[in-house]
Design a protein around this motif. Sequence first.
Motif, PDB file in Angstrom:
ATOM      1  N   GLU A  83       0.820  -1.210   0.000  1.00  0.00           N
ATOM      2  CA  GLU A  83       0.000   0.000   0.000  1.00  0.00           C
ATOM      3  C   GLU A  83       0.856   1.263   0.000  1.00  0.00           C
ATOM      4  O   GLU A  83       0.385   2.346   0.353  1.00  0.00           O
ATOM      5  N   LYS A  84       2.127   1.120  -0.373  1.00  0.00           N
ATOM      6  CA  LYS A  84       3.055   2.248  -0.541  1.00  0.00           C
ATOM      7  C   LYS A  84       3.353   2.970   0.773  1.00  0.00           C
ATOM      8  O   LYS A  84       3.477   4.196   0.805  1.00  0.00           O
ATOM      9  N   LYS A  85       3.495   2.227   1.842  1.00  0.00           N
ATOM     10  CA  LYS A  85       3.871   2.809   3.122  1.00  0.00           C
ATOM     11  C   LYS A  85       5.303   2.415   3.465  1.00  0.00           C
ATOM     12  O   LYS A  85       5.700   1.264   3.270  1.00  0.00           O
ATOM     13  N   ASN A  86       6.052   3.393   3.952  1.00  0.00           N
ATOM     14  CA  ASN A  86       7.436   3.127   4.334  1.00  0.00           C
ATOM     15  C   ASN A  86       7.500   2.528   5.732  1.00  0.00           C
ATOM     16  O   ASN A  86       6.931   3.074   6.681  1.00  0.00           O
ATOM     17  N   VAL A  87       8.193   1.414   5.851  1.00  0.00           N
ATOM     18  CA  VAL A  87       8.361   0.784   7.163  1.00  0.00           C
ATOM     19  C   VAL A  87       9.840   0.497   7.394  1.00  0.00           C
ATOM     20  O   VAL A  87      10.615   0.328   6.446  1.00  0.00           O
ATOM     21  N   GLN A  88      10.212   0.479   8.638  1.00  0.00           N
ATOM     22  CA  GLN A  88      11.560   0.112   9.035  1.00  0.00           C
ATOM     23  C   GLN A  88      11.500  -1.249   9.718  1.00  0.00           C
ATOM     24  O   GLN A  88      10.664  -1.473  10.596  1.00  0.00           O
ATOM     25  N   HIS A 133       3.288  -7.321   0.126  1.00  0.00           N
ATOM     26  CA  HIS A 133       2.367  -7.455   1.247  1.00  0.00           C
ATOM     27  C   HIS A 133       2.083  -6.101   1.890  1.00  0.00           C
ATOM     28  O   HIS A 133       2.813  -5.138   1.709  1.00  0.00           O
ATOM     29  N   THR A 134       1.007  -6.072   2.671  1.00  0.00           N
ATOM     30  CA  THR A 134       0.635  -4.870   3.410  1.00  0.00           C
ATOM     31  C   THR A 134       1.275  -4.901   4.796  1.00  0.00           C
ATOM     32  O   THR A 134       1.810  -5.931   5.231  1.00  0.00           O
ATOM     33  N   VAL A 135       1.180  -3.779   5.485  1.00  0.00           N
ATOM     34  CA  VAL A 135       1.697  -3.719   6.858  1.00  0.00           C
ATOM     35  C   VAL A 135       0.973  -4.729   7.735  1.00  0.00           C
ATOM     36  O   VAL A 135       1.583  -5.403   8.576  1.00  0.00           O
ATOM     37  N   LYS A 136      -0.331  -4.864   7.524  1.00  0.00           N
ATOM     38  CA  LYS A 136      -1.117  -5.819   8.309  1.00  0.00           C
ATOM     39  C   LYS A 136      -0.604  -7.233   8.109  1.00  0.00           C
ATOM     40  O   LYS A 136      -0.545  -8.032   9.055  1.00  0.00           O
ATOM     41  N   ASP A 137      -0.234  -7.567   6.868  1.00  0.00           N
ATOM     42  CA  ASP A 137       0.302  -8.906   6.600  1.00  0.00           C
ATOM     43  C   ASP A 137       1.588  -9.150   7.377  1.00  0.00           C
ATOM     44  O   ASP A 137       1.803 -10.236   7.923  1.00  0.00           O
ATOM     45  N   VAL A 138       2.444  -8.125   7.416  1.00  0.00           N
ATOM     46  CA  VAL A 138       3.756  -8.268   8.038  1.00  0.00           C
ATOM     47  C   VAL A 138       3.643  -8.496   9.540  1.00  0.00           C
ATOM     48  O   VAL A 138       4.453  -9.214  10.135  1.00  0.00           O
ATOM     49  N   LYS A 171      12.752  -8.774  14.149  1.00  0.00           N
ATOM     50  CA  LYS A 171      12.825  -8.280  15.523  1.00  0.00           C
ATOM     51  C   LYS A 171      11.819  -7.162  15.762  1.00  0.00           C
ATOM     52  O   LYS A 171      11.199  -7.083  16.817  1.00  0.00           O
ATOM     53  N   ARG A 172      11.666  -6.305  14.772  1.00  0.00           N
ATOM     54  CA  ARG A 172      10.799  -5.131  14.954  1.00  0.00           C
ATOM     55  C   ARG A 172      10.316  -4.634  13.608  1.00  0.00           C
ATOM     56  O   ARG A 172      11.060  -4.626  12.628  1.00  0.00           O
ATOM     57  N   VAL A 173       9.047  -4.255  13.563  1.00  0.00           N
ATOM     58  CA  VAL A 173       8.464  -3.619  12.380  1.00  0.00           C
ATOM     59  C   VAL A 173       7.866  -2.299  12.835  1.00  0.00           C
ATOM     60  O   VAL A 173       7.036  -2.267  13.744  1.00  0.00           O
ATOM     61  N   ASP A 174       8.278  -1.210  12.202  1.00  0.00           N
ATOM     62  CA  ASP A 174       7.815   0.103  12.635  1.00  0.00           C
ATOM     63  C   ASP A 174       7.629   0.997  11.426  1.00  0.00           C
ATOM     64  O   ASP A 174       8.275   0.814  10.386  1.00  0.00           O
TER      65      ASP A 174
END
Length: 234
Positions: A83-88, A133-138, A171-174
């Motif tokens: 969904e074109k969102k940047n995640v770390q 995938h989406t953030v929700k999937d991750v 370890k972490r998704v943000d």
Amino acid sequence: MNKGMSLLTGLFVAMLMAYSTIFVVDQRAYAIVFAFGEVKSVITEPGLHFKLPRPFQVVEFLDRRILTLSIDSNNRERFITAEKKNVQIDTFVKWQIADPKRYFVSFIGEERRAESRLAQIVRGALNDEITKHTVKDVISNERAQIMDAVKKRVADESKQIGIAIVDVRLKRVDFAEEINAAVYDRMKAERARKAKEQRSTGAAESEQIRADALLSRGAQAHVRAETAEAVLAA
């Protein structure tokens, strides 16, 4: 005297030569025997072993234990979701040397170079999977499936450089900082809206209670007045 010194010197040199032909391989290590810069043999069995003295043959040791590489992202390294969102994303990898010869040829035995290459492989695999995938999937139940796919790709590529992958985990998704700020602002606005609604509801209920109380007092006064009139009339 000179003959005795020569004999002692000869014995000492012979002992040094003999000692230089013996080496011990620990159960936590591999040994690679080089002859004039070329790999002569790879020893995986622990114990006492023999080689030719220097400079004819030299031995290099490699760690055969399971090692851990922690890969932490920063503001410059982000992954873009479907969904074109940047995640770390921060990950860690459990790995070990599977092919000592190939590993040594790839990195000259330097663990730091191996970890740098392994980190590149993991980031590439993560990037390809996260974009699907989406953030929700991750962060949901599909997270395990995503990491299984990442692990398989990392394992396939790492095999070519003599490394076996034991596990790859998140370890972490943000969210990225600017997204975090936007999410915080939306949460703050939503809470303010709900607080305003509750205050409005409370004020309306308070007014209704006061109105009911006034009506109740008025009714009671009216009853008392009627009663007093009735007494006087009697």
